[in-house]
Design a protein around this motif. Structure first.
Motif, PDB file in Angstrom:
ATOM      1  N   ILE A  67      -5.062  -4.705  -2.962  1.00 36.19           N
ATOM      2  CA  ILE A  67      -5.458  -4.827  -1.483  1.00 36.19           C
ATOM      3  C   ILE A  67      -6.677  -4.282  -1.222  1.00 36.19           C
ATOM      4  O   ILE A  67      -7.605  -5.241  -0.831  1.00 36.19           O
ATOM      5  CB  ILE A  67      -4.419  -3.834  -0.831  1.00 36.19           C
ATOM      6  CG1 ILE A  67      -2.916  -4.303  -0.709  1.00 36.19           C
ATOM      7  CG2 ILE A  67      -4.513  -3.868   0.908  1.00 36.19           C
ATOM      8  CD1 ILE A  67      -1.827  -3.440  -0.133  1.00 36.19           C
ATOM      9  N   ALA A  68      -7.139  -3.090  -1.539  1.00 35.34           N
ATOM     10  CA  ALA A  68      -8.481  -2.710  -1.200  1.00 35.34           C
ATOM     11  C   ALA A  68      -9.258  -2.676  -2.411  1.00 35.34           C
ATOM     12  O   ALA A  68      -9.755  -1.742  -2.969  1.00 35.34           O
ATOM     13  CB  ALA A  68      -8.358  -1.413  -0.754  1.00 35.34           C
ATOM     14  N   HIS A  81      -7.454   6.194  -1.549  1.00 37.91           N
ATOM     15  CA  HIS A  81      -8.538   5.917  -2.333  1.00 37.91           C
ATOM     16  C   HIS A  81      -9.118   4.579  -2.361  1.00 37.91           C
ATOM     17  O   HIS A  81      -9.823   3.888  -3.183  1.00 37.91           O
ATOM     18  CB  HIS A  81      -8.140   6.004  -4.009  1.00 37.91           C
ATOM     19  CG  HIS A  81      -8.368   7.576  -4.079  1.00 37.91           C
ATOM     20  ND1 HIS A  81      -7.311   8.613  -3.741  1.00 37.91           N
ATOM     21  CD2 HIS A  81      -9.017   8.490  -4.873  1.00 37.91           C
ATOM     22  CE1 HIS A  81      -7.869   9.830  -3.903  1.00 37.91           C
ATOM     23  NE2 HIS A  81      -8.708   9.671  -4.829  1.00 37.91           N
ATOM     24  N   CYS A  85      -2.514   5.880  -0.925  1.00 37.14           N
ATOM     25  CA  CYS A  85      -3.117   6.751  -1.653  1.00 37.14           C
ATOM     26  C   CYS A  85      -4.308   7.321  -1.444  1.00 37.14           C
ATOM     27  O   CYS A  85      -5.222   8.462  -1.762  1.00 37.14           O
ATOM     28  CB  CYS A  85      -3.227   6.314  -3.137  1.00 37.14           C
ATOM     29  SG  CYS A  85      -4.508   5.133  -3.355  1.00 37.14           S
ATOM     30  N   CYS A 115       0.826  -1.277  -0.076  1.00 37.29           N
ATOM     31  CA  CYS A 115      -0.016  -0.109  -0.034  1.00 37.29           C
ATOM     32  C   CYS A 115       0.948   1.337   0.199  1.00 37.29           C
ATOM     33  O   CYS A 115       1.778   1.426   0.614  1.00 37.29           O
ATOM     34  CB  CYS A 115      -0.889   0.030   1.282  1.00 37.29           C
ATOM     35  SG  CYS A 115      -1.638   1.466   1.682  1.00 37.29           S
ATOM     36  N   HIS A 116       0.476   2.273  -0.743  1.00 32.50           N
ATOM     37  CA  HIS A 116       1.169   3.431  -1.001  1.00 32.50           C
ATOM     38  C   HIS A 116       0.501   4.686  -0.335  1.00 32.50           C
ATOM     39  O   HIS A 116       0.583   5.796  -0.728  1.00 32.50           O
ATOM     40  CB  HIS A 116       1.679   3.843  -2.314  1.00 32.50           C
ATOM     41  CG  HIS A 116       2.852   3.016  -2.802  1.00 32.50           C
ATOM     42  ND1 HIS A 116       2.853   1.626  -2.631  1.00 32.50           N
ATOM     43  CD2 HIS A 116       4.020   3.453  -3.295  1.00 32.50           C
ATOM     44  CE1 HIS A 116       4.232   1.359  -3.068  1.00 32.50           C
ATOM     45  NE2 HIS A 116       4.709   2.339  -3.464  1.00 32.50           N
TER      46      HIS A 116
HETATM   47  S1  SF4 Z   1      -6.258   1.971  -2.450  1.00 31.99           S
HETATM   48 FE1  SF4 Z   1      -6.180   1.975   0.065  1.00 31.99          FE
HETATM   49  S2  SF4 Z   1      -4.881   0.127   0.297  1.00 31.99           S
HETATM   50 FE2  SF4 Z   1      -4.655   0.474  -2.029  1.00 31.99          FE
HETATM   51  S3  SF4 Z   1      -2.649   1.575  -2.035  1.00 31.99           S
HETATM   52 FE3  SF4 Z   1      -4.219   2.995  -1.951  1.00 31.99          FE
HETATM   53  S4  SF4 Z   1      -4.459   3.525   0.243  1.00 31.99           S
HETATM   54 FE4  SF4 Z   1      -3.368   1.642   0.230  1.00 31.99          FE
END
Ligand code: SF4
Ligand code: SF4
Lengths: 504, 261
Positions: free
Chosen positions: A431-432, A421, A419, A416-417
């Motif tokens: 991941i998400a 979102h 972001c 995870c970076h």
């Molecule tokens: S969508 Fe969520 S889990 Fe995926 S990189 Fe962005 S912050 Fe991390």
């Protein structure tokens, strides 16, 4: 689409001297930022859609890409920053609540960074953790007031009936993340890493996938207001149950998994029809008081034959100390508290950034309150809400936590970076998201290994810091605020944390 | 449906009934004894002098038959998965909380949040029920939770309802009287409510609409009410005499368009 007044957050810089137009970035970006222009045999970008997740930057074989904050500079205004303007444009265009993912991104004070740890010098020796045993083992659950022991002459037996405990090799667990908010591969990575590291992971409120029952003895299963996937087999499969009352990222409000994310597999796990909204109302329908909470705690204990500890998770809010006291008196074996900076898959931005208090202050207040009431032993205290490194963990334990939950750090370990979102379901790191094209980017073998590595690294550092303090057991560090000093805090803050200022 | 009927009414005279006297006993002790009896193979249990003991039937994952004499406490049959419980008196709050399967028959009135998050099985109540009955009940796969209330219900009937069938017969309402429940089906996004007698449409939650019954609806109602009548030992005809209305969610997505994506 009508013209949006909200300008891009990022700009994509592509070095034409490096780009070989291989289109890796085109395929990697679920936000469709990159596109191939066949006329020119060139790859171009729609900057507007970039969320800053760096998937393309990381995977570009020629390092041709960089993503920068949009240098477009608004006329400086201390009150009306660019984010505030963008938010208003977005709301004027959609008429909806602002949504976001992960934890509070505002520059509120991070107390961890204003506390320093002690070390032994001259008067008591420090310990070398490489050479000497260093105990991180932690038991979570109610502890008896006293132990009664029968002496038979030929041996001793314990008369006091002990209540069930969770046994942790390291005082760090993976915090609640549901299958639905994160991918199956991410769930499996967490379950396997928890098993390998001798700790626990938490299902969140999404039920337990059949393929993960095998990790049941390393699983904390949640019972949340929607009761998704909650049935006797689920309760009995887990090592402990957690009643989710609140979450640091969105105290006081519920959540919902939109129907489009309720895939066949998720519908099985949550035990709801495919494609329907999964609504988690803000309160439990059967909990309006501490007595009602007690009723649910004991319903779960009855259902699991008093063999598993029951945790109650709440968000850190203004009156957290009396709330925690009520939870302990209601019969919880573990109180889990999630602070203002705790993460989430989706929360209204205003709630995430403005509701609740930092976990540091909550741990201090709760530990002090439970001690003063003489009930600290009746439940373990688990702190959550942004433990970014092992030093945060050590400070949380010194403030009074028995163990911590980590979630954001765990996701970062898996790629995870930040972001923010997650709520879009288009996580380029697999991941998400539930999109099979994206989820296969996270290999559970690698995910589990990276998580186990993180826990190993942190436990080495924790032992190193403990050794420096001359402490060889995490038990002696717990609630030992003498090991902490405040830096740059005012007296009110020092008092709230129950620590002295550095130099005192 | 036949299966439920069969479960409720199958003659069990050949099977011996074990009597458990609950006089003055804590629920933990009673439930432990029930669990031991069921583990030892008991099929029929009769609990006497029940007075407020909670969680009866909670942790028995077998199709055991339990008759309760007296008033059981809150969370009767919470997480219940299999047992068939007959209460010969009133029951309190939280009956069938998060229940998965089995049957609860209450020969009296019951309290609030009956059938909360119930996912399967049936609950039949002879008389009236309290607030927020059937809240967030949901169906899944081939399990369909069913609640039939003989009398009437208090406010927020079927709140957040996501699946299943909720029937209110209004037996004891005086002729011409309206059901007292306000905010019926508030937040409802699945399942269906059938009510016999008059429903004040201004009392409905804003997420639901009301309509007359189709033939399919009628069949559904008759099936469930027949099972109810049999479980209660009542005549079916008078229960179906009053006209029914159907209350259903206008959308399965009441929470759409809340966010700025
Ligand atoms: S969508 Fe969520 S889990 Fe995926 S990189 Fe962005 S912050 Fe991390
Ligand atoms: S991945 Fe890199 S080299 Fe390939 S098209 Fe994109 S920017 Fe060019």
């Amino acid at each position: 689409m009508a013209l949006s007044l909200a300008t891009a957050s990022f700009v994509i810089e592509r070095d034409p001297a490096r780009c070989i137009a291989c289109q890796v970035c085109v395929r990697q970006c679920a936000n469709d930022v990159h596109f191939y222009d066949a006329d020119d045999d060139t790859v171009r970008a729609h900057d507007q859609s970039c969320v800053g997740c760096h998937r393309c930057v990381t995977l570009c074989p020629t390092q041709a890409l960089s993503v920068r904050l949009n240098p477009l500079e608004y006329r400086p205004h201390a009150n009306w920053g660019p984010d505030i303007l963008r938010n208003i444009y977005k709301q004027a265009e959609t008429g909806g609540m602002l949504l976001t993912g992960m934890g509070d991104d505002q520059p509120q004070r991070i107390y961890w960074d204003h506390m320093v740890l002690n070390a032994s010098q001259v008067t008591n020796p420090s310990i070398d953790p490489v050479r000497e045993p260093m105990e991180l083992k932690t038991y979570l659950g109610a502890k008896p007031e006293r132990l009664e022991i029968d002496d038979h002459g030929d041996g001793l037996t314990l008369r006091t009936e002990l209540t069930p405990q969770l046994e942790l090799d390291i005082p760090i667990m993976f915090s609640a993340m549901s299958y639905g908010s994160i991918s199956f591969n991410a769930c499996e990575s967490l379950a396997r890493a928890a098993t390998e590291a001798g700790t626990y992971y938490n299902t969140g409120e999404g039920g337990l996938h059949p393929a993960l029952y095998q990790y049941g003895e390393r699983t904390i299963a949640q019972v949340a207001s929607g009761r998704f996937g909650v049935h006797l087999d689920y309760l009995n499969a887990a090592a402990a149950l957690e009643i989710k009352i609140g979450q640091g990222a969105k105290p006081g409000i519920g959540g919902h998994l939109p129907g489009e994310k309720v895939t066949l597999d998720i519908s099985r796990t949550r035990m709801i029809p495919q494609g329907t909204d999964a609504l988690s109302p803000a309160p439990h329908h059967d909990i309006y008081s501490i007595e009602d909470l007690r009723q649910l705690i004991y319903a779960i204990k009855e259902a699991t034959h008093y063999t598993k500890p029951v945790s109650v998770k709440v968000a850190a809010v203004h009156n957290i100390a009396p709330i925690a006291s009520g939870i302990v008196r209601a019969g919880a074996d573990i109180v889990a508290i999630d602070g203002l900076r705790g993460g989430t898959g989706a929360a209204p931005t205003m709630v995430r950034n403005n509701v609740g208090i930092p976990i540091e202050l909550a741990i201090a207040a709760v530990d002090a309150r439970l001690r003063s009431e003489g009930i600290r032993h009746r439940a373990s205290l688990v702190a959550a809400g942004s433990m970014r490194c092992s030093a945060d963990v050590v400070k949380a334990i010194a403030l009074g936590a028995d163990a911590v939950y980590i979630a954001t750090s765990a996701l970062v370990a898996m790629g995870c970076h930040l972001c923010q979102h997650c709520y879009t379901g288009k996580c380029n790191w697999g991941i998400a998201t539930q999109d099979p094209y994206l989820t296969k980017r996270l290999n559970p073998n690698i995910g589990a290994q990276r998580l186990a590595n993180l826990l190993r690294a942190w436990s080495l550092e924790i032992k190193e810091m403990m050794g420096g303090m001359g402490v060889n057991s995490i038990e002696s560090l717990r609630g030992n605020r003498d090991h902490l000093r405040g830096l740059g805090l005012n007296q009110v803050e020092l008092d709230a944390l129950g620590i002295k200022a550095a130099g005192m | 449906m036949d299966r439920i009927l069969d479960q409720v009414t199958r003659p069990q005279a050949a099977i011996t009934e074990t009597v458990v006297d609950c006089l003055g006993r804590h629920y933990r002790e009673v439930n432990q004894e029930l669990r031991r009896l069921v583990d030892d193979g008991a099929h029929r249990l009769r609990l006497t002098h029940v007075a407020g003991q909670r969680y009866l039937g909670t942790n028995l994952q077998r199709p055991v038959q339990i008759t309760i004499e007296g008033v059981p406490g809150n969370d009767l049959g919470a997480f219940m998965d299999g047992p068939r419980i007959r209460v010969l008196d009133d029951a309190q709050d939280g009956c069938g909380n998060t229940m998965n399967s089995g049957v609860l028959v209450i020969h009296g009135s019951a309290g609030d949040i009956l059938g909360h998050s119930m996912r399967g099985g049936a609950i039949y109540v002879r008389d009236d029920v309290g607030y927020r009955v059937g809240i967030h009940m949901k169906e899944y796969g081939d399990t369909l939770p069913v609640i039939v209330i003989g009398g009437t219900a208090q406010h927020f009937l079927g709140e957040y309802m996501a699946g299943g069938v909720l029937i209110v017969l209004g037996r004891r309402l005086p002729p011409g009287a309206m059901h007292p429940s306000r905010y019926i089906g508030a937040g409802m996004h699945g399942g269906v409510i059938y009510m016999a007698g008059k429903v004040n449409e201004t009392f409905l939650g804003k997420e639901v609409a009301v309509t007359a019954l189709s033939d399919v609806d009628r069949e559904t109602v008759e099936g469930h009410v027949a099972a109810y009548a049999q479980a209660m030992g009542m005549d079916l005809e008078p229960l179906l005499a009053r006209p029914f209305v159907k209350i259903y969610p206008k959308t399965a997505r009441p929470y759409g368009r809340l966010y700025a994506y």
